[in-house]
Motif scaffolding. Structure first.
Motif, PDB file in Angstrom:
ATOM      1  N   LEU A  17      26.786 -23.101  35.552  1.00 25.88           N
ATOM      2  CA  LEU A  17      26.360 -24.491  35.472  1.00 25.88           C
ATOM      3  C   LEU A  17      25.401 -24.763  34.319  1.00 25.88           C
ATOM      4  O   LEU A  17      24.880 -25.863  34.194  1.00 25.88           O
ATOM      5  CB  LEU A  17      25.711 -24.936  36.791  1.00 25.88           C
ATOM      6  N   GLY A  18      25.144 -23.767  33.491  1.00 26.06           N
ATOM      7  CA  GLY A  18      24.355 -24.018  32.287  1.00 26.06           C
ATOM      8  C   GLY A  18      22.864 -23.886  32.493  1.00 26.06           C
ATOM      9  O   GLY A  18      22.134 -24.870  32.522  1.00 26.06           O
TER      10      GLY A  18
ATOM     11  N   ARG B 142      23.035 -28.504  30.584  1.00 27.38           N
ATOM     12  CA  ARG B 142      22.401 -28.019  31.792  1.00 27.38           C
ATOM     13  C   ARG B 142      22.966 -28.707  33.031  1.00 27.38           C
ATOM     14  O   ARG B 142      23.035 -29.928  33.115  1.00 27.38           O
ATOM     15  CB  ARG B 142      20.895 -28.269  31.727  1.00 27.38           C
ATOM     16  N   GLY B 143      23.397 -27.904  33.993  1.00 28.64           N
ATOM     17  CA  GLY B 143      23.872 -28.423  35.269  1.00 28.64           C
ATOM     18  C   GLY B 143      25.323 -28.844  35.291  1.00 28.64           C
ATOM     19  O   GLY B 143      25.806 -29.336  36.313  1.00 28.64           O
TER      20      GLY B 143
ATOM     21  N   SER C  50      19.352 -18.903  40.085  1.00 27.17           N
ATOM     22  CA  SER C  50      20.484 -18.813  41.011  1.00 27.17           C
ATOM     23  C   SER C  50      21.112 -20.165  41.289  1.00 27.17           C
ATOM     24  O   SER C  50      22.257 -20.233  41.738  1.00 27.17           O
ATOM     25  CB  SER C  50      20.018 -18.187  42.332  1.00 27.17           C
ATOM     26  N   TRP C  51      20.388 -21.260  41.012  1.00 24.18           N
ATOM     27  CA  TRP C  51      20.952 -22.587  41.235  1.00 24.18           C
ATOM     28  C   TRP C  51      22.113 -22.867  40.294  1.00 24.18           C
ATOM     29  O   TRP C  51      22.893 -23.786  40.531  1.00 24.18           O
ATOM     30  CB  TRP C  51      19.882 -23.652  41.022  1.00 24.18           C
ATOM     31  N   TYR C  52      22.235 -22.083  39.243  1.00 25.69           N
ATOM     32  CA  TYR C  52      23.224 -22.360  38.208  1.00 25.69           C
ATOM     33  C   TYR C  52      24.443 -21.453  38.302  1.00 25.69           C
ATOM     34  O   TYR C  52      25.266 -21.431  37.397  1.00 25.69           O
ATOM     35  CB  TYR C  52      22.562 -22.282  36.831  1.00 25.69           C
TER      36      TYR C  52
ATOM     37  N   ILE D 135      24.527 -29.881  38.927  1.00 24.67           N
ATOM     38  CA  ILE D 135      23.149 -30.228  39.268  1.00 24.67           C
ATOM     39  C   ILE D 135      22.498 -30.848  38.040  1.00 24.67           C
ATOM     40  O   ILE D 135      22.555 -30.286  36.940  1.00 24.67           O
ATOM     41  CB  ILE D 135      22.361 -28.995  39.769  1.00 24.67           C
ATOM     42  N   ASN D 136      21.934 -32.008  38.233  1.00 29.73           N
ATOM     43  CA  ASN D 136      21.359 -32.733  37.098  1.00 29.73           C
ATOM     44  C   ASN D 136      19.974 -33.225  37.479  1.00 29.73           C
ATOM     45  O   ASN D 136      19.721 -34.414  37.600  1.00 29.73           O
ATOM     46  CB  ASN D 136      22.263 -33.910  36.705  1.00 29.73           C
TER      47      ASN D 136
END
Length: 319
Positions: free
Chosen positions: A269-270, A278-279, A243-245, A203-204
């Motif tokens: 995912l950082g 990150r992501g 939680s997205w990571y 995710i970026n």
């Protein structure tokens, strides 16, 4: 590689992509139940030409409400009735009000009804894929949930459970659910692997308010938009949810056409202020791996799935 789920018309969007490998053919059927307006592909009809787009599964949301709640909605619908929107019957157990459907139930909740033609079309695509491939994978982009909240909803919506079971019955060997930016549980249905939510692989991006949004939604007491806040050094607070990571890579081991085991490799995912990190997916460190696998154990238990934790890897053995 191959693609699936989109094309110059609906037939092409529904059709499986087939990959030929040294060990056999793998087919992919893909769809979306969460989509933007006019995203769906259409076949030519009469004088209307074909439209490119994606393979859709349309759903109708049913709000389950108690008797007292339905009585209030029925009263509102009656008071605001018009020739175009007739009043509901006094004893109606289902009321459509302002475009939303409310149905009497013992407990409040959400139910989803799949479009008959979309549902049948997807299952037909799975059956056709099975006729020309050794292994069929079915995947769907679905943000719907049992609560109406997008992320952090481990319980899948009712229609997704039925759809996935139907897809397996039609010939799918592996099911991949995606959409919500958080993980969901794993089910072994009739010996087939059903992954209800894979989270995200990378995710970026960050959620940012546009000027138009600020002007319309967030004016200050003077009626003007507040000045932008300085960028946070961390994604929390002020950024995407943690939680997205969390993510996972699932590897299914086969003996011929039979799935024998699933190995779950937790990803980090950082969740950091470092934009270069990150992501970006990395294998999770031991502490995060144990936390992610424990969550998957909890969320898979309602399906009767047992996940053994071996080191930093989750293992599901299929008898």
């Amino acid at each position: 590689g191959v693609t699936a789920g989109g094309g110059p018309n609906l037939q092409a969007a529904r059709r499986a992509g087939v990959l030929t490998t040294p060990k056999g053919k793998v087919a992919l059927v893909s769809a979306a139940s969460t989509f933007k307006a006019n995203a769906g592909a259409n076949d030519a009809f009469g004088e209307v030409g074909a439209r490119p787009g994606i393979s859709l599964l349309r759903t109708r949301t049913i709000h389950l409400v108690t008797a007292s709640q339905l009585a209030t909605i029925r009263q509102l619908a009656t008071e605001l009735a018009s020739p175009l929107k007739p009043a509901p019957r006094p004893d109606a157990t289902e009321v459509v009000f302002e475009g939303e459907t409310y149905r009497l139930a013992d407990e409040p909740g959400l139910k989803y009804e799949m479009d008959l033609y979309d549902h049948a079309g997807l299952l037909k695509a799975v059956r056709e894929a099975k006729a020309k491939a050794d292994l069929v994978v079915f995947t769907i982009h679905a943000h719907e949930s049992a609560t109406g909240v997008d992320d952090d909803t481990p319980q899948p919506p009712d229609f997704l459970v039925k759809l996935f079971h139907d897809a397996v019955d039609a010939g799918a060997d592996v099911i991949l659910g995606g959409g919500p930016h958080s993980l969901r549980g794993v089910e072994i249905y009739k010996g087939k692997v059903v992954l209800y939510g894979m989270g995200v692989f990378f995710i970026n991006g960050e959620i940012r308010g546009l000027q138009e949004s600020a002007l319309h939604l967030f004016p200050d007491r003077t009626g003007h938009a507040p000045p932008p806040k300085p960028e946070e050094r961390s994604v929390r607070p002020g950024g995407n949810p943690a939680s997205w990571y969390d993510g996972v890579v699932a590897i299914t081991e086969f003996d011929g056409a039979k799935a024998k085991a699933v190995r779950l490799y937790p990803l980090d995912l950082g969740n950091t202020y470092d934009r270069s990190r990150r992501g970006i997916p990395h294998l999770a460190d031991p502490a995060n791996a144990q936390r992610i696998l424990a969550d998957l154990q909890r969320d898979s238990a309602p399906f009767g799935t047992k996940i053994a934790i071996e080191g930093d890897v989750g293992v599901i053995r299929i008898p």
